[in-house]
Design a protein around this motif. Structure first.
Motif, mmCIF file in Angstrom:
data_model
loop_
_atom_site.group_PDB
_atom_site.id
_atom_site.type_symbol
_atom_site.label_atom_id
_atom_site.label_comp_id
_atom_site.label_asym_id
_atom_site.label_seq_id
_atom_site.Cartn_x
_atom_site.Cartn_y
_atom_site.Cartn_z
ATOM 1 N N TYR A 59 -0.526 3.898 -9.981
ATOM 2 C CA TYR A 59 0.409 2.946 -9.389
ATOM 3 C C TYR A 59 1.166 3.529 -8.204
ATOM 4 O O TYR A 59 1.708 2.779 -7.388
ATOM 5 C CB TYR A 59 1.402 2.454 -10.442
ATOM 6 N N ILE A 60 1.222 4.851 -8.085
ATOM 7 C CA ILE A 60 1.916 5.459 -6.949
ATOM 8 C C ILE A 60 1.237 5.055 -5.647
ATOM 9 O O ILE A 60 1.888 4.597 -4.697
ATOM 10 C CB ILE A 60 1.950 7.000 -7.092
ATOM 11 N N SER A 61 -0.090 5.216 -5.595
ATOM 12 C CA SER A 61 -0.827 4.850 -4.385
ATOM 13 C C SER A 61 -0.775 3.346 -4.144
ATOM 14 O O SER A 61 -0.729 2.890 -2.996
ATOM 15 C CB SER A 61 -2.284 5.322 -4.487
ATOM 16 N N ILE A 66 1.434 -1.332 -1.045
ATOM 17 C CA ILE A 66 2.256 -2.547 -0.949
ATOM 18 C C ILE A 66 3.291 -2.395 0.168
ATOM 19 O O ILE A 66 3.491 -3.313 0.984
ATOM 20 C CB ILE A 66 2.963 -2.825 -2.294
ATOM 21 N N ALA A 67 3.938 -1.237 0.217
ATOM 22 C CA ALA A 67 4.950 -0.996 1.258
ATOM 23 C C ALA A 67 4.318 -1.015 2.645
ATOM 24 O O ALA A 67 4.858 -1.617 3.582
ATOM 25 C CB ALA A 67 5.646 0.341 1.000
ATOM 26 N N ILE A 68 3.150 -0.371 2.778
ATOM 27 C CA ILE A 68 2.477 -0.323 4.079
ATOM 28 C C ILE A 68 2.073 -1.722 4.522
ATOM 29 O O ILE A 68 2.237 -2.099 5.685
ATOM 30 C CB ILE A 68 1.245 0.606 4.011
ATOM 31 N N GLY A 69 1.531 -2.533 3.601
ATOM 32 C CA GLY A 69 1.124 -3.891 3.940
ATOM 33 C C GLY A 69 2.294 -4.736 4.412
ATOM 34 O O GLY A 69 2.191 -5.468 5.409
ATOM 35 N N ALA A 70 3.432 -4.634 3.716
ATOM 36 C CA ALA A 70 4.615 -5.414 4.096
ATOM 37 C C ALA A 70 5.148 -4.977 5.460
ATOM 38 O O ALA A 70 5.472 -5.816 6.315
ATOM 39 C CB ALA A 70 5.698 -5.257 3.028
ATOM 40 N N VAL A 71 5.213 -3.664 5.674
ATOM 41 C CA VAL A 71 5.707 -3.158 6.960
ATOM 42 C C VAL A 71 4.748 -3.528 8.090
ATOM 43 O O VAL A 71 5.174 -3.852 9.211
ATOM 44 C CB VAL A 71 5.910 -1.631 6.891
ATOM 45 N N ALA A 108 -0.585 9.498 2.760
ATOM 46 C CA ALA A 108 -1.041 8.823 1.544
ATOM 47 C C ALA A 108 -2.529 9.057 1.325
ATOM 48 O O ALA A 108 -2.989 9.222 0.190
ATOM 49 C CB ALA A 108 -0.752 7.325 1.641
ATOM 50 N N GLY A 109 -3.296 9.077 2.441
ATOM 51 C CA GLY A 109 -4.737 9.321 2.327
ATOM 52 C C GLY A 109 -5.037 10.725 1.804
ATOM 53 O O GLY A 109 -5.908 10.911 0.962
ATOM 54 N N ILE A 110 -4.292 11.715 2.325
ATOM 55 C CA ILE A 110 -4.473 13.097 1.862
ATOM 56 C C ILE A 110 -4.096 13.218 0.389
ATOM 57 O O ILE A 110 -4.805 13.854 -0.405
ATOM 58 C CB ILE A 110 -3.626 14.061 2.721
#
Length: 238
Positions: A59-61, A66-71, A108-110
């Motif tokens: 759920y962390i990723s 979710i945050a990236i999509g909203a921003v 996040a990818g790393i």
């Protein structure tokens, strides 16, 4: 007077890219919300046994996504408006937001690459601990019944039974003899280890693909926004 020539083309190209970026943000937000509330995943990660919650590293990723999509949706709108208005201030803010988003996406990818096997391993370890307690304690023990109910949820959700083919056959045999009631009603004896790995590996790859697509779009947008910003600055004013 507005920009002309090639810079004007860049202006409309940036607008189109930002619109795509805005749509991509909405798509990523939708996928992330689906991953967060997927019934199969939620039922497994919501399991609690002896005061211990099933590992929720996955759920962390998802929350990051979710945050990236909203921003992305907010930044995409900002970029569209800045391009049409030819505002250096808005375009500069847009560029700064893209840099921050890009850095967060790379981070996040790393993190996801380094922990791509961690999620399934943690859930497998949790499953094994419950399975061992259910199969080794006394058959009338209250804790065994509790462990068995947790295992039943695992098995029904994933349509599997046991750690592997051998344990799956053994568990199915004890079910047939009436000693336990653990395996799914479908009669499946697929390895739960394999099912858990497949479930989370597919979803993590989906997150990785989404992050890669976003990174490529952001690189082009950073280039276009800087070119347009420089073109606006150098355009003649009448």
């Amino acid at each position: 007077m507005g920009v002309e020539g090639c810079t004007k083309f860049i202006k409309y190209l940036l607008f189109v890219c930002n619109f795509i970026f805005w749509l991509a943000g909405g798509a990523i937000l939708g996928v992330a919300l689906w991953l967060r509330h997927d019934p199969q995943t939620s039922s497994l990660l919501g399991i609690e046994y002896e005061g211990t919650q099933a590992p929720n590293t996955f759920y962390i990723s998802v929350h990051i996504l979710i945050a990236i999509g909203a921003v992305m949706m907010v930044v995409g709108f900002l970029g569209c408006y800045g391009a049409i208005q030819e505002s250096q201030c808005l375009l500069g803010t847009f560029f700064a937001c893209l840099v921050i988003l890009f850095a967060c996406g790379v981070g996040a990818g790393i993190w996801g690459f380094m922990h791509k096997d961690t999620v399934s391993k943690e859930v497998i370890n949790f499953y094994d601990s419950v399975y061992d307690k259910a199969m080794t304690q006394g058959l009338t023990d209250q804790e065994t019944k509790k462990a068995a109910s947790v295992l039943k949820l695992f098995h029904e959700s994933l349509n599997c039974c046991g750690k592997g083919k051998g344990t799956g056959f053994l568990t199915r045999l004890t079910d047939t003899m009436g000693l336990t009631d653990i395996c799914p009603s479908s009669g499946s004896t697929f390895s739960c280890h394999d099912k858990i790995q497949d479930l989370f590996s597919d979803k993590i790859y989906l997150i990785g693909i989404a992050a890669l697509v976003v990174a490529v779009i952001m690189i082009f947008e950073m280039i276009f926004s800087m070119v347009l910003c420089c073109g606006i600055r150098n355009s003649p004013v009448y």
